[in-house]
Each structure stands twice: as C-alpha cells, then as structure tokens.
Design a protein around this motif. Structure first.
Motif, short mmCIF file in Angstrom:
data_model
loop_
_atom_site.label_atom_id
_atom_site.label_comp_id
_atom_site.label_asym_id
_atom_site.label_seq_id
_atom_site.Cartn_x
_atom_site.Cartn_y
_atom_site.Cartn_z
N GLU A 1 -15.46 6.07 -35.90
CA GLU A 1 -14.80 6.95 -34.93
C GLU A 1 -15.55 6.99 -33.60
O GLU A 1 -14.94 7.03 -32.53
N HIS A 2 -16.89 6.97 -33.67
CA HIS A 2 -17.69 7.04 -32.44
C HIS A 2 -18.54 5.79 -32.21
O HIS A 2 -18.94 5.52 -31.08
N GLY A 3 -18.84 5.06 -33.27
CA GLY A 3 -19.69 3.89 -33.15
C GLY A 3 -21.16 4.23 -33.38
O GLY A 3 -21.62 5.34 -33.08
N LYS A 4 -21.88 3.26 -33.92
CA LYS A 4 -23.27 3.48 -34.31
C LYS A 4 -24.15 3.89 -33.13
O LYS A 4 -24.95 4.83 -33.21
N THR A 5 -23.98 3.23 -31.99
CA THR A 5 -24.85 3.49 -30.83
C THR A 5 -24.68 4.90 -30.32
O THR A 5 -25.66 5.61 -30.04
N ARG A 6 -23.43 5.36 -30.20
CA ARG A 6 -23.19 6.71 -29.67
C ARG A 6 -23.65 7.77 -30.67
O ARG A 6 -24.14 8.83 -30.28
N ASP B 1 -21.85 11.73 -20.06
CA ASP B 1 -20.64 12.55 -20.00
C ASP B 1 -19.74 12.33 -21.20
O ASP B 1 -19.03 13.26 -21.64
N ASP B 2 -19.76 11.09 -21.75
CA ASP B 2 -18.86 10.80 -22.87
C ASP B 2 -19.55 10.93 -24.23
O ASP B 2 -19.04 10.45 -25.24
N LEU B 3 -20.70 11.60 -24.24
CA LEU B 3 -21.42 11.76 -25.52
C LEU B 3 -20.58 12.62 -26.47
O LEU B 3 -20.14 13.70 -26.10
N PRO B 4 -20.34 12.15 -27.68
CA PRO B 4 -19.62 12.97 -28.65
C PRO B 4 -20.31 14.33 -28.84
O PRO B 4 -21.54 14.41 -28.87
#
Length: 370
Positions: free
Chosen positions: A24-29, A76-79
C-alpha cells in the motif's frame, strides 16, 4: 493432519495480507515512517520527566523545538504525516502534563501501525516457513511409517517353514570360529601386534573396529612394554607403583596410559567381525565378507577364515534373501502383528498413510517457498 493444512492456509493468507499492507505504501516509505516514529518516541522518553508541569523550563523549550523540527522536516507525502502534525499541536502549549505525553503517543498510533507493517510481514513469512517445515517434517515421519509397514508386509509374506538352518548353521559356525580366533589372538599376541592389527583395519570401513586412543597406540608401539600381551598389561596396570618398578622402567607412564584405557582394552573383541543373526541382505553381506575375510586373515587360522568364505559363497545363492526374510519374520513378528496382517489392517493403514502423504505433498506444491 487437517490442523497442519489449516495452519498452512492461514499462514499463507496472513502472508498475503501482510504483503498487501506493505505494498500500500512501499517498503521505503514505511521505513521512513518507522524512522520518524522512533525519533518521536525517543524525544518523548527523553523529556517526559523533565518537560512536564513546572519542571525544567529549558527542557520544555528544547522538547517543543525538537519535536516541531522533526515534524517540519517530514516529507509532505509521508504516510500518517497528519498524525505527527496533530501530535505537534498537542505539544504546542505553555505547559505540558504527563497526560499530554500520553495523548501524543496515542495520536502517533497510526504511524506506529504503518511502521510495524514490515515487522508484521517478516513475522508472517517466518510463521509460513515454520508451518511448511512442520508439513515437511510430517511427510518425513509418514515416509518412515510407510517403510516400517512395507517391511512388516514383507515379513508377513515370508515362508515361516523355510529351512533357515541352511544359513544359520554356517553363519553360527563362522561367528564361533572368528570369536575363538580373536580371543586367542588377544591373549597370545603382543599388545604391539594388536595395535598394528587395529591400525591396519582402519583401511576397511565396513569392518568397524574402534581405533585405539592415539596415546595408547603410540605407547605400545614405541615402548618395550608393548611386547607384553594385553591380559598381562591389564594385570600390571593393577599393581602398585613400587611393585611395578620390578617390571617396567616407568611405572607412572604405564599406569597413566594403560589404566586410563583399561575399558577399551578389556572390551576389545571380535564383534566387528561377527555376522550375527538374522544376517544383512545378500548384497550388503557379500561386500562385508570381502573385507572381513581380509581382516580376519591377519590373525585367524585358515579354517576360521574358510568359514567366512563359505558364508560369502552363500550370498550368491538366489534363496539367500528369501531365507533371511523368513528368519527375520520368525524373530521379529509378534502375534499381534501377524493378526493385523491376516485381517488386512496393515494394508488399510498403509493406504491411509500414503493418501495423507500425497495430500501434504500437494499442499507443499500449492503453497511454495517464499
């Protein structure tokens, strides 16, 4: 059985759910959220006791400033960024209480949930691996059970009236002859000769004599006392040191070397050269006899070695294994096993186990390694 399959299905579903949550968000994020959450928790732990109430005003200001910097520098786009912003709003007061710190932690729970997804995926994959291993272990257990039942069936098909004495008598004669020859060899030969014999047997892996301890071997090969027989050495080792002075030049060395290996010397016997009953299968026994004859020829009289050659000749007889299985059936089958074989219970159990094994193998194919 059904529990294992259920566990495997559940573990697979948990892996899929955990993988979906990470995707849903990806490993890096997610790692960035985890890093931010860890830094926030560190600040809370560091300042909670100092920046609350009317305590250390400097600590209070440091906490507010560092927490604000943490939030401001987040992408800004950090979950779950909004949870950090709400936490900062809670911290932006003239005075903080312990309750405020608790509220900040609660506000950051969405970030904690996202941060934990990688750990949850790792744990789900581990659980899946463990369940697959349990299935594989169960298959191995079923294989052993199948082998046991197939062997039981083989014994059940044996001719219990077969003339097994055609094997037992020459085998017993060979074992008796070799045993007597080894007793004489151990009694009458020097300990050095026995050590040389044992050293030579190391090149015959099918005849498994225990190698002598290296200290004992070297002592008996290199010292004059090695000319004595093993029974004489064992008797000397039980003498007092003062009495030993009359027999050996170094009583302490004899006691240290022979006494500490008394059990080895005492138990040394012909067992590795005995066939036993019932015997091994013909193809195994044939190769064993090849080596046993060469080993026995180093100490046994010709007539004893000839007994081994006679047994080796019998292994070429087409009836050898039929007679061997009959002997095993007589020796091993219990009344209860014979009754189960007679009413077909063994065949029924074997069929059920094979079906279970197939089901588990299919499950491993359906749920492959991750």
């Amino acid at each position: 059985m059904s529990d294992l399959l259920t566990d495997l299905r559940n573990a697979d579903e948990a892996c899929r759910e955990a993988e979906s949550a990470v995707s849903e968000h990806g490993k890096t994020r997610i790692e960035a959220v985890a890093d931010a959450h860890d830094r926030a928790m560190t600040l809370l732990s560091r300042y909670e006791g100092k920046a609350t109430g009317t305590g250390d005003f400097k600590a209070f200001v440091e906490f507010q400033g560092q927490f604000a910097d943490l939030v401001e520098n987040l992408p800004d786009d950090l979950p779950a960024r909004e949870s950090f912003e709400r936490a900062e709003d809670i911290s932006d007061k003239r005075r903080l209480s312990e309750g405020d710190f608790d509220r900040i932690r609660q506000t950051l729970e969405p970030a904690d949930e996202i941060a934990s997804r990688l750990d949850e995926r790792r744990e789900a994959n581990k659980q899946y691996h463990d369940v697959r291993r349990s299935v594989a272990d169960r298959i191995a257990e079923l294989d052993e059970k199948i082998d046991d039942l197939e062997r039981l069936q083989e014994l059940g098909e044996a001719d219990l009236d077969a003339p097994t004495e055609e094997l037992s008598e020459p085998i017993q004669a060979a074992d008796d002859a070799i045993s007597s020859a080894f007793v004489a060899f151990k009694r009458d030969s020097s300990a050095r000769e026995v050590m040389q014999f044992l050293t030579a047997t190391e090149q015959y892996p099918l005849v498994e004599f225990d190698s002598p301890p290296e200290e004992l071997r070297s002592y008996l090969l290199e010292n004059e006392v090695g000319e004595k027989s093993i029974p004489d050495l064992l008797e000397l080792a039980r003498y007092s040191r003062s009495k030993l002075d009359h027999y050996v030049s170094d009583p302490d060395e004899l006691k240290r070397t022979v006494s500490t290996n008394e059990t080895y010397l005492d138990r040394l016997g012909a067992d590795p050269l005995l066939i036993g009953w019932p015997p091994a299968p013909a193809n195994e026994l044939r190769w064993w006899c090849e080596e046993a004859i060469r080993v026995a020829d180093r100490f046994a009289p010709a007539e004893a070695v000839a007994r081994l050659r006679e047994v080796q000749r019998l292994t070429h007889d087409s009836r050898f294994d039929t007679l061997r299985i009959a002997a095993q059936a007589r020796a091993e089958l219990t009344d209860e096993e014979r009754e189960r074989l007679a009413r077909g219970a063994v065949e029924d159990e074997l069929q059920q186990i094979r079906e279970r094994k197939t089901e588990l193998n299919d499950a491993l194919s359906d749920y492959p390694k991750r």
